[in-house]
Design a protein around this motif. Structure first.
Motif, PDB file in Angstrom:
ATOM      1  N   GLY A  56       0.793  -1.228   0.000  1.00  0.00           N
ATOM      2  CA  GLY A  56       0.000   0.000   0.000  1.00  0.00           C
ATOM      3  C   GLY A  56       0.821   1.271   0.000  1.00  0.00           C
ATOM      4  N   VAL A  57       2.096   1.153  -0.358  1.00  0.00           N
ATOM      5  CA  VAL A  57       2.992   2.302  -0.452  1.00  0.00           C
ATOM      6  C   VAL A  57       3.637   2.278  -1.832  1.00  0.00           C
ATOM      7  N   VAL A  58       3.753   3.447  -2.462  1.00  0.00           N
ATOM      8  CA  VAL A  58       4.310   3.515  -3.817  1.00  0.00           C
ATOM      9  C   VAL A  58       5.764   3.982  -3.745  1.00  0.00           C
ATOM     10  N   PRO A  59       6.727   3.105  -4.094  1.00  0.00           N
ATOM     11  CA  PRO A  59       8.133   3.502  -4.117  1.00  0.00           C
ATOM     12  C   PRO A  59       8.461   4.222  -5.415  1.00  0.00           C
ATOM     13  N   LEU A  60       9.317   5.237  -5.330  1.00  0.00           N
ATOM     14  CA  LEU A  60       9.581   6.070  -6.498  1.00  0.00           C
ATOM     15  C   LEU A  60      11.035   6.049  -6.951  1.00  0.00           C
ATOM     16  N   ALA A  61      11.975   6.031  -6.012  1.00  0.00           N
ATOM     17  CA  ALA A  61      13.385   6.162  -6.390  1.00  0.00           C
ATOM     18  C   ALA A  61      14.261   5.770  -5.213  1.00  0.00           C
ATOM     19  N   TRP A  62      15.565   5.656  -5.504  1.00  0.00           N
ATOM     20  CA  TRP A  62      16.551   5.271  -4.498  1.00  0.00           C
ATOM     21  C   TRP A  62      17.434   6.447  -4.105  1.00  0.00           C
ATOM     22  N   ALA A  63      17.810   6.482  -2.846  1.00  0.00           N
ATOM     23  CA  ALA A  63      18.890   7.356  -2.382  1.00  0.00           C
ATOM     24  C   ALA A  63      19.818   6.469  -1.543  1.00  0.00           C
ATOM     25  N   GLU A  64      20.594   7.063  -0.649  1.00  0.00           N
ATOM     26  CA  GLU A  64      21.592   6.243   0.039  1.00  0.00           C
ATOM     27  C   GLU A  64      22.009   6.863   1.363  1.00  0.00           C
ATOM     28  N   ASN A  65      22.163   5.994   2.361  1.00  0.00           N
ATOM     29  CA  ASN A  65      22.714   6.405   3.647  1.00  0.00           C
ATOM     30  C   ASN A  65      24.175   5.980   3.753  1.00  0.00           C
ATOM     31  N   GLY A  66      24.553   4.948   3.004  1.00  0.00           N
ATOM     32  CA  GLY A  66      25.956   4.561   2.932  1.00  0.00           C
ATOM     33  C   GLY A  66      26.269   3.221   3.571  1.00  0.00           C
ATOM     34  N   PHE A  67      27.495   2.754   3.361  1.00  0.00           N
ATOM     35  CA  PHE A  67      27.973   1.549   4.025  1.00  0.00           C
ATOM     36  C   PHE A  67      28.161   1.839   5.508  1.00  0.00           C
ATOM     37  N   ARG A  68      27.817   0.860   6.324  1.00  0.00           N
ATOM     38  CA  ARG A  68      27.870   1.045   7.772  1.00  0.00           C
ATOM     39  C   ARG A  68      29.153   0.412   8.328  1.00  0.00           C
ATOM     40  N   GLU A  69      29.944   1.230   8.999  1.00  0.00           N
ATOM     41  CA  GLU A  69      31.202   0.774   9.587  1.00  0.00           C
ATOM     42  C   GLU A  69      31.051   0.714  11.102  1.00  0.00           C
ATOM     43  N   VAL A  70      31.893  -0.052  11.756  1.00  0.00           N
ATOM     44  CA  VAL A  70      31.758  -0.259  13.194  1.00  0.00           C
ATOM     45  C   VAL A  70      32.730   0.634  13.967  1.00  0.00           C
ATOM     46  N   THR A  71      32.240   1.257  15.039  1.00  0.00           N
ATOM     47  CA  THR A  71      33.070   2.110  15.891  1.00  0.00           C
ATOM     48  C   THR A  71      32.908   1.672  17.339  1.00  0.00           C
ATOM     49  N   ASN A  72      33.927   1.983  18.150  1.00  0.00           N
ATOM     50  CA  ASN A  72      33.800   1.690  19.575  1.00  0.00           C
ATOM     51  C   ASN A  72      34.797   2.520  20.379  1.00  0.00           C
ATOM     52  N   ASP A 131      22.961   0.728   3.478  1.00  0.00           N
ATOM     53  CA  ASP A 131      21.594   1.138   3.799  1.00  0.00           C
ATOM     54  C   ASP A 131      21.048   2.042   2.696  1.00  0.00           C
ATOM     55  N   PRO A 132      20.495   1.456   1.627  1.00  0.00           N
ATOM     56  CA  PRO A 132      19.837   2.293   0.622  1.00  0.00           C
ATOM     57  C   PRO A 132      18.599   2.965   1.221  1.00  0.00           C
ATOM     58  N   LEU A 133      18.280   4.123   0.700  1.00  0.00           N
ATOM     59  CA  LEU A 133      17.080   4.854   1.104  1.00  0.00           C
ATOM     60  C   LEU A 133      16.072   4.826  -0.034  1.00  0.00           C
ATOM     61  N   ILE A 134      14.801   4.921   0.308  1.00  0.00           N
ATOM     62  CA  ILE A 134      13.752   4.841  -0.701  1.00  0.00           C
ATOM     63  C   ILE A 134      12.810   6.040  -0.570  1.00  0.00           C
ATOM     64  N   PHE A 135      12.587   6.730  -1.684  1.00  0.00           N
ATOM     65  CA  PHE A 135      11.553   7.760  -1.764  1.00  0.00           C
ATOM     66  C   PHE A 135      10.223   7.030  -1.975  1.00  0.00           C
ATOM     67  N   ALA A 136       9.235   7.324  -1.140  1.00  0.00           N
ATOM     68  CA  ALA A 136       7.956   6.632  -1.275  1.00  0.00           C
ATOM     69  C   ALA A 136       6.815   7.539  -0.857  1.00  0.00           C
TER      70      ALA A 136
END
Length: 343
Positions: free
Chosen positions: A144-160, A243-248
């Motif tokens: 019930g949601v219409v996806p339109l396009a992709w964006a991006e948050n990036g590769f996730r690296e570990v910190t501590n 973590d790809p992002l989605i416009f919806a």
């Protein structure tokens, strides 16, 4: 009377025949403002993509479609995992959302969180811009949601805050903040860490007080959130997931737009997504390592794994990968693996 009916019928027929008139009539029913939900606002790439979408739609519709970004998932009281459901229900009109945050409602989105599936940006592009991306968009639309396009948050690296991480053994006992996804919990448990699920709003205070030792996020978030000031002195570049992002957009809102406006909104999302992706990758590509060097200049220790070291993490999480491949859908995972192999 018959003459009046004839004139009225002619006027109705003329209105139907003129697209400009029907579009104007439809536009008159548009909302004064459409709410766009995001987790992060500007200057994060996430927010940049969302703000660009708003700007382009406003320009290209001459203000007929007015959108406003609400960052911090404030429309769902900061609970990132409720964003998709709220959009499906119409509480939120639109969103630029994380595949991670929407994965509890759309199981196929867990694909991008499979540990060590995507080694590089070319692999990520092979998924989002190919048949896998099409399959995932179809799964979202069924909800019930219409996806339109992709964006991006990036590769996730570990910190501590404790030590350099170069092997799974180094993860043993570390208290790690992870997002609210069972797959993340399983991955970090397999590595010997103690994962704690919490929202981003709660993460920074927990890191500041030492309630948790570390976290995983794209490097641009590390920089803009100034995580070097809250004890996150060690980063390992392991590219374990992206973590790809989605416009919806809510389906009812989408169907309320004229076909012409639907195309404008969709193309604006595509164009904004390209800008967001460029911002997310800035300083992190093979020919531009400036963001990594900037983070090193802060006094942060940045560890880059050798192929052998990275393989040890792959091996340690293989059971999680295989288990979740069954939950996501073996055919989709196989298609993803083939797309990456052929990139």
């Amino acid at each position: 009377m018959s003459m009046f009916k004839g004139v009225l019928g002619a006027l109705v027929a003329a209105a139907v025949a003129l697209p400009g008139l029907t579009t104007a009539a439809t536009a008159a029913d548009y909302k004064d403002e459409y709410k766009v939900s995001t987790v992060l606002g500007s200057p994060f790439p996430w927010g940049i993509a969302a703000e660009e979408w708003v700007k382009l739609v406003d320009e290209r519709t001459d203000g007929r479609i007015s959108m406003k970004v609400y960052p911090g998932t404030q429309l769902v009281q900061g609970d990132q995992t409720k964003e998709f459901t709220a959009m499906r229900q119409g509480i939120i009109d639109m969103a630029v959302g994380s595949t991670i945050n929407w994965s509890p409602q759309v199981k196929e989105l867990n694909l991008f969180s499979l540990p060590f599936l995507m080694p590089d940006y070319a692999a990520l592009d092979a998924l989002t811009q190919g048949p896998v991306g099409e399959d995932i968009f179809a799964a979202i639309e069924k909800q019930g949601v219409v996806p339109l396009a992709w964006a991006e948050n990036g590769f996730r690296e570990v910190t501590n805050s404790q030590k350099p991480i170069t092997s799974p053994d180094d993860m043993a006992g570390l208290k790690m903040r992870v997002v609210g996804s069972p797959l993340f919990n399983d991955t970090f448990t397999a590595l010997g860490a103690n994962p704690t699920q919490m929202s981003w709003a709660d993460a920074k205070p927990a890191l500041t007080t030492g309630a948790v030792d570390g976290q995983e996020n794209p490097l641009i978030i590390y920089k803009l959130a100034k995580m070097d000031t809250i004890g996150q002195d060690h980063i390992t570049l392991w590219h374990y997931m992206a973590d790809p992002l989605i416009f919806a957009i809510n389906k009812r809102v989408w169907e309320s737009f004229s076909p012409e406006d639907q195309e404008i909104v969709r193309q604006a999302a595509v164009d904004a997504g390209k800008i967001g992706i460029k911002a997310a990758r800035a300083g992190l590509t093979e020919d531009d390592q400036s963001l990594i060097e900037e983070i090193r200049s802060l006094g942060t220790e940045v560890t880059e794994l050798t192929p052998e070291q990275r393989q040890a993490f792959v091996d340690a999480t293989r059971g999680v990968y295989d288990d979740w491949a069954q939950k996501i859908g073996p055919e989709l995972v196989k298609k993803a693996e083939e797309s990456i192999a052929n990139r």
